[in-house]
Design a protein around this motif. Sequence first.
Motif, PDB file in Angstrom:
ATOM      1  N   ALA A 129       1.378  -6.592  -6.179  1.00 58.81           N
ATOM      2  CA  ALA A 129       1.732  -6.598  -4.758  1.00 58.81           C
ATOM      3  C   ALA A 129       1.331  -5.292  -4.078  1.00 58.81           C
ATOM      4  CB  ALA A 129       3.229  -6.837  -4.594  1.00 58.81           C
ATOM      5  N   GLN A 130       1.387  -4.195  -4.824  1.00 59.86           N
ATOM      6  CA  GLN A 130       1.072  -2.888  -4.250  1.00 59.86           C
ATOM      7  C   GLN A 130      -0.415  -2.547  -4.346  1.00 59.86           C
ATOM      8  OE1 GLN A 130       4.226   0.262  -5.106  1.00 59.86           O
ATOM      9  NE2 GLN A 130       4.842  -1.336  -6.539  1.00 59.86           N
ATOM     10  N   ASP A 131      -1.136  -3.257  -5.210  1.00 59.79           N
ATOM     11  CA  ASP A 131      -2.562  -2.972  -5.369  1.00 59.79           C
ATOM     12  C   ASP A 131      -3.276  -4.275  -5.689  1.00 59.79           C
ATOM     13  OD1 ASP A 131      -5.053  -2.040  -5.797  1.00 59.79           O
ATOM     14  OD2 ASP A 131      -4.569  -0.780  -7.511  1.00 59.79           O
ATOM     15  N   ASP A 132      -3.705  -4.958  -4.667  1.00 66.19           N
ATOM     16  CA  ASP A 132      -4.300  -6.278  -4.818  1.00 66.19           C
ATOM     17  C   ASP A 132      -5.699  -6.235  -5.429  1.00 66.19           C
ATOM     18  OD1 ASP A 132      -3.984  -9.149  -4.286  1.00 66.19           O
ATOM     19  OD2 ASP A 132      -5.686  -8.870  -2.940  1.00 66.19           O
ATOM     20  N   ASP A 133      -6.298  -5.041  -5.560  1.00 69.58           N
ATOM     21  CA  ASP A 133      -7.649  -4.940  -6.113  1.00 69.58           C
ATOM     22  C   ASP A 133      -7.667  -4.745  -7.628  1.00 69.58           C
ATOM     23  OD1 ASP A 133      -9.045  -5.219  -3.710  1.00 69.58           O
ATOM     24  OD2 ASP A 133      -8.625  -3.133  -3.182  1.00 69.58           O
ATOM     25  N   ASN A 134      -6.502  -4.644  -8.246  1.00 69.39           N
ATOM     26  CA  ASN A 134      -6.443  -4.379  -9.683  1.00 69.39           C
ATOM     27  C   ASN A 134      -6.641  -5.682 -10.460  1.00 69.39           C
ATOM     28  OD1 ASN A 134      -5.881  -3.594 -12.283  1.00 69.39           O
ATOM     29  ND2 ASN A 134      -4.106  -2.361 -11.730  1.00 69.39           N
ATOM     30  N   VAL A 135      -7.868  -5.932 -10.870  1.00 66.00           N
ATOM     31  CA  VAL A 135      -8.205  -7.166 -11.576  1.00 66.00           C
ATOM     32  C   VAL A 135      -7.451  -7.260 -12.897  1.00 66.00           C
ATOM     33  CG1 VAL A 135     -10.063  -8.434 -12.713  1.00 66.00           C
ATOM     34  CG2 VAL A 135     -10.461  -7.350 -10.497  1.00 66.00           C
ATOM     35  N   SER A 136      -7.338  -6.141 -13.606  1.00 66.93           N
ATOM     36  CA  SER A 136      -6.652  -6.146 -14.889  1.00 66.93           C
ATOM     37  C   SER A 136      -5.195  -6.559 -14.725  1.00 66.93           C
ATOM     38  CB  SER A 136      -6.733  -4.770 -15.548  1.00 66.93           C
ATOM     39  OG  SER A 136      -8.049  -4.469 -15.903  1.00 66.93           O
ATOM     40  N   ALA A 155     -11.159  12.259   1.463  1.00 70.58           N
ATOM     41  CA  ALA A 155     -10.037  12.400   2.390  1.00 70.58           C
ATOM     42  C   ALA A 155      -8.769  11.862   1.764  1.00 70.58           C
ATOM     43  CB  ALA A 155     -10.337  11.623   3.672  1.00 70.58           C
ATOM     44  N   GLU A 156      -7.639  12.465   2.160  1.00 72.03           N
ATOM     45  CA  GLU A 156      -6.353  11.979   1.667  1.00 72.03           C
ATOM     46  C   GLU A 156      -6.129  10.560   2.179  1.00 72.03           C
ATOM     47  OE1 GLU A 156      -4.072  13.418  -0.252  1.00 72.03           O
ATOM     48  OE2 GLU A 156      -5.260  15.214  -0.576  1.00 72.03           O
ATOM     49  N   PRO A 157      -5.627   9.655   1.315  1.00 72.62           N
ATOM     50  CA  PRO A 157      -5.310   8.304   1.766  1.00 72.62           C
ATOM     51  C   PRO A 157      -4.052   8.324   2.605  1.00 72.62           C
ATOM     52  CG  PRO A 157      -4.572   8.619  -0.461  1.00 72.62           C
ATOM     53  CD  PRO A 157      -5.285   9.883  -0.067  1.00 72.62           C
ATOM     54  N   PRO A 158      -3.677   7.189   3.195  1.00 71.26           N
ATOM     55  CA  PRO A 158      -2.427   7.142   3.945  1.00 71.26           C
ATOM     56  C   PRO A 158      -1.266   7.599   3.086  1.00 71.26           C
ATOM     57  CG  PRO A 158      -3.688   5.132   4.269  1.00 71.26           C
ATOM     58  CD  PRO A 158      -4.386   5.916   3.214  1.00 71.26           C
ATOM     59  N   ALA A 159      -0.306   8.185   3.714  1.00 74.81           N
ATOM     60  CA  ALA A 159       0.835   8.735   2.986  1.00 74.81           C
ATOM     61  C   ALA A 159       1.526   7.686   2.136  1.00 74.81           C
ATOM     62  CB  ALA A 159       1.829   9.347   3.963  1.00 74.81           C
ATOM     63  N   SER A 160       1.600   6.466   2.633  1.00 74.15           N
ATOM     64  CA  SER A 160       2.292   5.415   1.892  1.00 74.15           C
ATOM     65  C   SER A 160       1.592   5.125   0.571  1.00 74.15           C
ATOM     66  CB  SER A 160       2.367   4.128   2.720  1.00 74.15           C
ATOM     67  OG  SER A 160       1.069   3.687   3.042  1.00 74.15           O
ATOM     68  N   THR A 161       0.246   5.164   0.570  1.00 73.26           N
ATOM     69  CA  THR A 161      -0.494   4.926  -0.665  1.00 73.26           C
ATOM     70  C   THR A 161      -0.285   6.065  -1.644  1.00 73.26           C
ATOM     71  OG1 THR A 161      -2.169   3.749   0.602  1.00 73.26           O
ATOM     72  CG2 THR A 161      -2.769   4.462  -1.625  1.00 73.26           C
ATOM     73  N   ALA A 162      -0.342   7.291  -1.137  1.00 72.13           N
ATOM     74  CA  ALA A 162      -0.167   8.440  -2.009  1.00 72.13           C
ATOM     75  C   ALA A 162       1.207   8.430  -2.648  1.00 72.13           C
ATOM     76  CB  ALA A 162      -0.371   9.734  -1.216  1.00 72.13           C
ATOM     77  N   SER A 163       2.222   8.095  -1.884  1.00 73.96           N
ATOM     78  CA  SER A 163       3.579   8.128  -2.423  1.00 73.96           C
ATOM     79  C   SER A 163       3.839   6.982  -3.379  1.00 73.96           C
ATOM     80  CB  SER A 163       4.602   8.078  -1.286  1.00 73.96           C
ATOM     81  OG  SER A 163       4.465   6.863  -0.563  1.00 73.96           O
ATOM     82  N   SER A 164       3.102   5.875  -3.215  1.00 73.09           N
ATOM     83  CA  SER A 164       3.356   4.713  -4.059  1.00 73.09           C
ATOM     84  C   SER A 164       2.579   4.758  -5.359  1.00 73.09           C
ATOM     85  CB  SER A 164       3.007   3.425  -3.314  1.00 73.09           C
ATOM     86  OG  SER A 164       1.612   3.348  -3.100  1.00 73.09           O
ATOM     87  N   ALA A 165       1.557   5.637  -5.449  1.00 69.65           N
ATOM     88  CA  ALA A 165       0.695   5.634  -6.625  1.00 69.65           C
ATOM     89  C   ALA A 165       1.438   5.819  -7.936  1.00 69.65           C
ATOM     90  CB  ALA A 165      -0.377   6.702  -6.472  1.00 69.65           C
ATOM     91  N   PRO A 166       2.337   6.801  -8.076  1.00 67.64           N
ATOM     92  CA  PRO A 166       3.043   6.948  -9.347  1.00 67.64           C
ATOM     93  C   PRO A 166       3.853   5.703  -9.700  1.00 67.64           C
ATOM     94  CG  PRO A 166       3.284   8.908  -8.000  1.00 67.64           C
ATOM     95  CD  PRO A 166       2.690   7.857  -7.123  1.00 67.64           C
ATOM     96  N   GLN A 167       4.427   5.027  -8.688  1.00 67.19           N
ATOM     97  CA  GLN A 167       5.213   3.833  -8.954  1.00 67.19           C
ATOM     98  C   GLN A 167       4.330   2.693  -9.432  1.00 67.19           C
ATOM     99  OE1 GLN A 167       8.532   3.588  -8.927  1.00 67.19           O
ATOM    100  NE2 GLN A 167       8.287   1.529  -9.755  1.00 67.19           N
ATOM    101  N   ILE A 168       3.110   2.567  -8.826  1.00 69.94           N
ATOM    102  CA  ILE A 168       2.178   1.541  -9.263  1.00 69.94           C
ATOM    103  C   ILE A 168       1.828   1.754 -10.726  1.00 69.94           C
ATOM    104  CG2 ILE A 168      -0.149   0.605  -8.985  1.00 69.94           C
ATOM    105  CD1 ILE A 168       0.027   1.332  -6.043  1.00 69.94           C
TER     106      ILE A 168
END
Length: 454
Positions: A136-143, A91-104
């Motif tokens: 801040a935008q992806d708290d699960d990114n251990v790296s 399923a598509e994630p929330p719009a905010s996540t989709a739009s922020s992915a390239p910036q992350i």
Amino acid sequence: MLTTGHIPVWKSKGRAGPKIFHETIIICVHFPLLRHEMLTCHGALGHLSCWNLKVHCGLIESLKMTGRIWKSGFSLVLITVTLTGCKPSLAEPPASTASSAPQILSDYQRGRDLLYDAKDRFEYPKATDLLERAVAQDDDNVSAKLDLLYAYSKRSKYEKAKVQIAALMPRKKMMTGEQLAWFEALSARVANDKPVEIGHWIRASQINPNNRWSWYELASAHASAEQYAQAADAAEKAIAVEPDHSKWESSWIHYLHSKALFRSGQYDKAIPAATAGKGNSTTLRSTYFREVIARIAVDRSIEIQPYVDEYIRISNSENRNSPHYTRVNISLFYFELGMLEQAVSYAKQALELDDSAYANWALGFALVERGEARQALPLIESSLAKYPEDTMLWAAKAMAQYRLDDVRQAKETITIAVSKSTRENNLVTRITSMIDGFLATKSGKQGPKLAWLD
């Protein structure tokens, strides 16, 4: 072998059979990899055999890369995936996540580039800002969290580093062996536990001997512990991994290497090691003077002034340092050579340009060691009124008091210097040991020479 990572899916299309599903998806893959680790594959765009990674309720059986394989631990790639088991949720994630992915992606990769391949040390604050935004935008990114911890440690932001350590503690099981060694080494650095830090850098360099930064940090830790022969060996291994000097612009590798060789008495080797760093934007001062000091150790007859004149010319022409800073550097250079008249002269010139703490403690130490502690003490105290948090000013005051036979007062002052220092200061440690030794034995007045390149 790749370790299980977090795989959010934000765009998908494809077809599905009853049990086997073929999906072409764009995913952002968070694997706990450090920058230097390379994904293993057969060919540039080949087949990667069973990663055994779960995607929701499906199991990746095989996948084929149809885009670039990145070295980073956070990559946007187009892949064809064959999944077995129940159909995964795409399923598509929330719009905010989709739009922020390239910036992350942009923030993280740009931050990593600046952190590990900076053109000079002044890019580290930019790297830190980018990595902070990515985390801040992806708290699960251990790296990303581990890279941010490294950025904080390089900039001595130890309180912020402690926050990242706390955030990473529950995620240690997600780390690769090399990542875990880095995490433990950086944690020990923040705790100021040099033996433990050195042990983990050794482990990191054993796990991946092709990681130049593990060798670099091992050299730095050995040097901080004044284990100079080991520091020289680790620095040489770092340079062997990456012999291109332009790739070291932001680092202190040539400073570490030449200093370690000089301090361990390997003067002939220290000369070319220092010369290699003279063009480095970060370490010109240290490597330039280290070369001269090493040459003098080999041949006492060489003339010093041409080297000083050349250093001033380079500093002025390339705007590397202010005239004030340049003169303090020269003062300390002469101090290390034991040429106290010149050390005092250049420190006074610096003070005429800027009444800084740096110039004041340089002049204070030079006057004290020239036998003028009584004249130095009011100068140092006046500067402390303006710069009460400066560790080196407190250390200079303690030395002046010690030379004036006010040893108990010197002990109180050096204790303040220790409290003002956020990290171990080798000079402060040596002065403390000297004062403590005198109080214990009531003898001895030969203090340590100021080793400014420490």
